[in-house]
Design a protein around this motif. Structure first.
Motif, PDB file in Angstrom:
ATOM      1  N   ASP B  98       0.829  -1.216   0.000  1.00 16.00           N
ATOM      2  CA  ASP B  98       0.000   0.000   0.000  1.00 16.00           C
ATOM      3  C   ASP B  98       0.862   1.264   0.000  1.00 16.00           C
ATOM      4  O   ASP B  98       0.530   2.254  -0.657  1.00 16.00           O
ATOM      5  CB  ASP B  98      -0.912   0.031   1.240  1.00 16.00           C
ATOM      6  CG  ASP B  98      -2.147  -0.839   1.059  1.00 16.00           C
ATOM      7  OD1 ASP B  98      -2.484  -1.181  -0.087  1.00 16.00           O
ATOM      8  OD2 ASP B  98      -2.778  -1.185   2.076  1.00 16.00           O
ATOM      9  N   GLN B  99       1.945   1.232   0.777  1.00 12.82           N
ATOM     10  CA  GLN B  99       2.836   2.393   0.843  1.00 12.82           C
ATOM     11  C   GLN B  99       3.355   2.757  -0.546  1.00 12.82           C
ATOM     12  O   GLN B  99       3.309   3.920  -0.962  1.00 12.82           O
ATOM     13  CB  GLN B  99       3.997   2.067   1.777  1.00 12.82           C
ATOM     14  CG  GLN B  99       5.132   3.077   1.767  1.00 12.82           C
ATOM     15  CD  GLN B  99       6.271   2.612   2.663  1.00 12.82           C
ATOM     16  OE1 GLN B  99       6.291   2.862   3.849  1.00 12.82           O
ATOM     17  NE2 GLN B  99       7.222   1.884   2.083  1.00 12.82           N
ATOM     18  N   TRP B 100       3.848   1.746  -1.290  1.00 15.07           N
ATOM     19  CA  TRP B 100       4.414   2.042  -2.611  1.00 15.07           C
ATOM     20  C   TRP B 100       3.330   2.301  -3.648  1.00 15.07           C
ATOM     21  O   TRP B 100       3.564   3.011  -4.633  1.00 15.07           O
ATOM     22  CB  TRP B 100       5.405   0.940  -3.024  1.00 15.07           C
ATOM     23  CG  TRP B 100       6.660   1.047  -2.214  1.00 15.07           C
ATOM     24  CD1 TRP B 100       7.015   0.301  -1.130  1.00 15.07           C
ATOM     25  CD2 TRP B 100       7.721   2.011  -2.403  1.00 15.07           C
ATOM     26  NE1 TRP B 100       8.228   0.733  -0.620  1.00 15.07           N
ATOM     27  CE2 TRP B 100       8.679   1.766  -1.389  1.00 15.07           C
ATOM     28  CE3 TRP B 100       7.966   3.038  -3.311  1.00 15.07           C
ATOM     29  CZ2 TRP B 100       9.853   2.528  -1.272  1.00 15.07           C
ATOM     30  CZ3 TRP B 100       9.137   3.793  -3.199  1.00 15.07           C
ATOM     31  CH2 TRP B 100      10.054   3.525  -2.181  1.00 15.07           C
ATOM     32  N   GLU B 102       0.746   4.098  -2.862  1.00 13.23           N
ATOM     33  CA  GLU B 102       0.497   5.523  -2.584  1.00 13.23           C
ATOM     34  C   GLU B 102       1.615   6.400  -3.145  1.00 13.23           C
ATOM     35  O   GLU B 102       1.355   7.506  -3.614  1.00 13.23           O
ATOM     36  CB  GLU B 102       0.340   5.758  -1.074  1.00 13.23           C
ATOM     37  CG  GLU B 102      -0.957   5.235  -0.493  1.00 13.23           C
ATOM     38  CD  GLU B 102      -2.197   5.943  -1.031  1.00 13.23           C
ATOM     39  OE1 GLU B 102      -2.116   7.133  -1.365  1.00 13.23           O
ATOM     40  OE2 GLU B 102      -3.242   5.281  -1.146  1.00 13.23           O
ATOM     41  N   VAL B 103       2.863   5.912  -3.085  1.00 16.28           N
ATOM     42  CA  VAL B 103       3.968   6.678  -3.688  1.00 16.28           C
ATOM     43  C   VAL B 103       3.690   6.866  -5.180  1.00 16.28           C
ATOM     44  O   VAL B 103       3.835   7.975  -5.724  1.00 16.28           O
ATOM     45  CB  VAL B 103       5.321   5.964  -3.465  1.00 16.28           C
ATOM     46  CG1 VAL B 103       6.404   6.605  -4.332  1.00 16.28           C
ATOM     47  CG2 VAL B 103       5.724   6.005  -1.991  1.00 16.28           C
ATOM     48  N   GLY B 105       0.744   6.858  -6.670  1.00 18.83           N
ATOM     49  CA  GLY B 105      -0.406   7.752  -6.840  1.00 18.83           C
ATOM     50  C   GLY B 105      -0.111   9.195  -6.473  1.00 18.83           C
ATOM     51  O   GLY B 105      -0.643  10.120  -7.093  1.00 18.83           O
ATOM     52  N   GLN B 106       0.746   9.400  -5.466  1.00 22.19           N
ATOM     53  CA  GLN B 106       0.975  10.756  -4.957  1.00 22.19           C
ATOM     54  C   GLN B 106       2.250  11.421  -5.485  1.00 22.19           C
ATOM     55  O   GLN B 106       2.301  12.647  -5.554  1.00 22.19           O
ATOM     56  CB  GLN B 106       1.010  10.747  -3.411  1.00 22.19           C
ATOM     57  CG  GLN B 106      -0.313  10.348  -2.756  1.00 22.19           C
ATOM     58  CD  GLN B 106      -1.454  11.325  -3.049  1.00 22.19           C
ATOM     59  OE1 GLN B 106      -1.243  12.523  -3.129  1.00 22.19           O
ATOM     60  NE2 GLN B 106      -2.652  10.803  -3.249  1.00 22.19           N
ATOM     61  N   SER B 107       3.284  10.628  -5.819  1.00 19.79           N
ATOM     62  CA  SER B 107       4.561  11.242  -6.207  1.00 19.79           C
ATOM     63  C   SER B 107       5.011  10.935  -7.637  1.00 19.79           C
ATOM     64  O   SER B 107       5.605  11.780  -8.301  1.00 19.79           O
ATOM     65  CB  SER B 107       5.679  10.810  -5.238  1.00 19.79           C
ATOM     66  OG  SER B 107       5.407  11.281  -3.933  1.00 19.79           O
ATOM     67  N   VAL B 144      12.174  11.539  -7.715  1.00 18.91           N
ATOM     68  CA  VAL B 144      11.412  10.361  -7.286  1.00 18.91           C
ATOM     69  C   VAL B 144      12.181   9.091  -7.677  1.00 18.91           C
ATOM     70  O   VAL B 144      12.328   8.168  -6.872  1.00 18.91           O
ATOM     71  CB  VAL B 144       9.999  10.367  -7.919  1.00 18.91           C
ATOM     72  CG1 VAL B 144       9.250   9.084  -7.604  1.00 18.91           C
ATOM     73  CG2 VAL B 144       9.206  11.583  -7.432  1.00 18.91           C
TER      74      VAL B 144
END
Lengths: 218, 218
Positions: B98-100, B102-103, B105-107, B144
């Protein structure tokens, strides 16, 4: 249960998002303030926890996690059966929760956080608000909120008749829009969005987050 | 099992993201092309499925779902035990996935999709590429990808030693950067990012997506 450590800052919306989840789940936690004014988030010690140099980060036992939306999903899943259930009961309910979480992350957050940054944080750092950027993002947010109004005319919360992560994700930025940026009309002029906001912002967990962060260091 | 319907378009990265997941999960599906050039995504019939007027949308039995990242999470969860497992086995593994996600999706997504839009879609519609916007976003993406390079020097895939949704989410935009936008150097100049890209883009499911979408309507 070991205490969870949250590295964050009291003015940060993502920090407040995670705090709100910790409170809803009735978890023990300690807060470590990351001194943004001193650039602590870019120091090697913090970058070892969070290579993007962003706040917040959590540690729970052996797990170190960044990305606020991943953190709250983790907390809701790991501590299922404790405090408020935030994920939905079935795979179908969970899919609808995830859908509205993604709407927040992909459609609501960018205009809302730009308005908040331009009207609160830029002046706080001695800069001048880019009024044109605020206006463009207000217009973007109006279109998103028109869709929320339609949705919330049919269901009490974004994902259905239960409060979930999808609603929780909206608390910090909406609170800033209503109570700090002078943009409350975006929320309060829409009947169902207003009722939803009054409901979710009166939750004891969110009231506690407001109390904790208002007295914290700036 | 009822067939899943995917409303999308062969040039759309979010459509390809969902197709990649459907192929990895070895699911039966049918594609309904949404004629973007005729504005079909803004017509009432489609807005009833997806109020944002964006593609893709899926229907699976009684469930209609928008937001591509929510769709792939749903498919991976609902069809657990079939095709490739994409979520992680434990709550801790799932948190890192989930963390990656979100990375991405967000970054990653914002600069990558801006570069793709400016170099492919703007000229396709008769406009002129905003070279300054491309340059700004190339610089953002480099930062990134420097973090990805460090991460991928320590683990084969973003979330660990297994292919997951976190990697899958990167396929369509990275494919465009490398194969259509002339920005392959961003990926290929970074040793571990290059090895990761060569690995994930050679998966049979992704090769099938490429084949299906290359011959589709433009």
């Amino acid at each position: 249960m070991a205490t969870i450590t949250l590295y964050g800052h009291n003015l940060s919306s993502p920090t407040k998002m995670v705090l709100s989840c910790l409170e809803e789940k009735q978890l023990d936690y300690e807060i470590v303030i990351v001194d943004l004014s001193a650039g602590a988030q870019k120091e090697p010690q913090y970058l070892a926890l969070n290579p993007f140099g962003l706040i917040p980060t959590i540690q729970d036992g052996d797990l170190t996690l960044f990305e606020s939306r991943a953190m709250i999903r983790y907390l809701a899943k790991k501590y299922k059966g404790q405090g408020t259930e935030l994920l939905g009961k079935t795979v179908l309910e969970q899919a609808v929760v995830d859908q509205w979480c993604e709407v927040e992350g992909q459609s609501f957050n960018s205009p809302a956080s730009t308005i908040v940054a331009q009207t609160i944080f830029v002046p706080m750092r001695g800069g001048t608000t880019d009024e044109a950027a605020v206006e463009v993002n207000v217009e973007k947010l109006k279109k998103v909120l028109d869709i929320y109004e339609e949705r919330l005319s049919k269901s009490k919360y974004l994902a259905g008749d239960f409060f979930s992560l999808a609603d929780l994700q909206h608390l910090p930025s909406t609170d800033n829009l209503v109570n700090t940026c002078g943009k409350g009309d975006l929320i309060l002029s829409r009947k169902h969005v207003k009722a939803w906001w009054e409901d979710i912002s009166s939750r004891p967990a969110w009231k506690k987050v407001k109390k904790v962060t208002e007295k914290g260091p700036k």
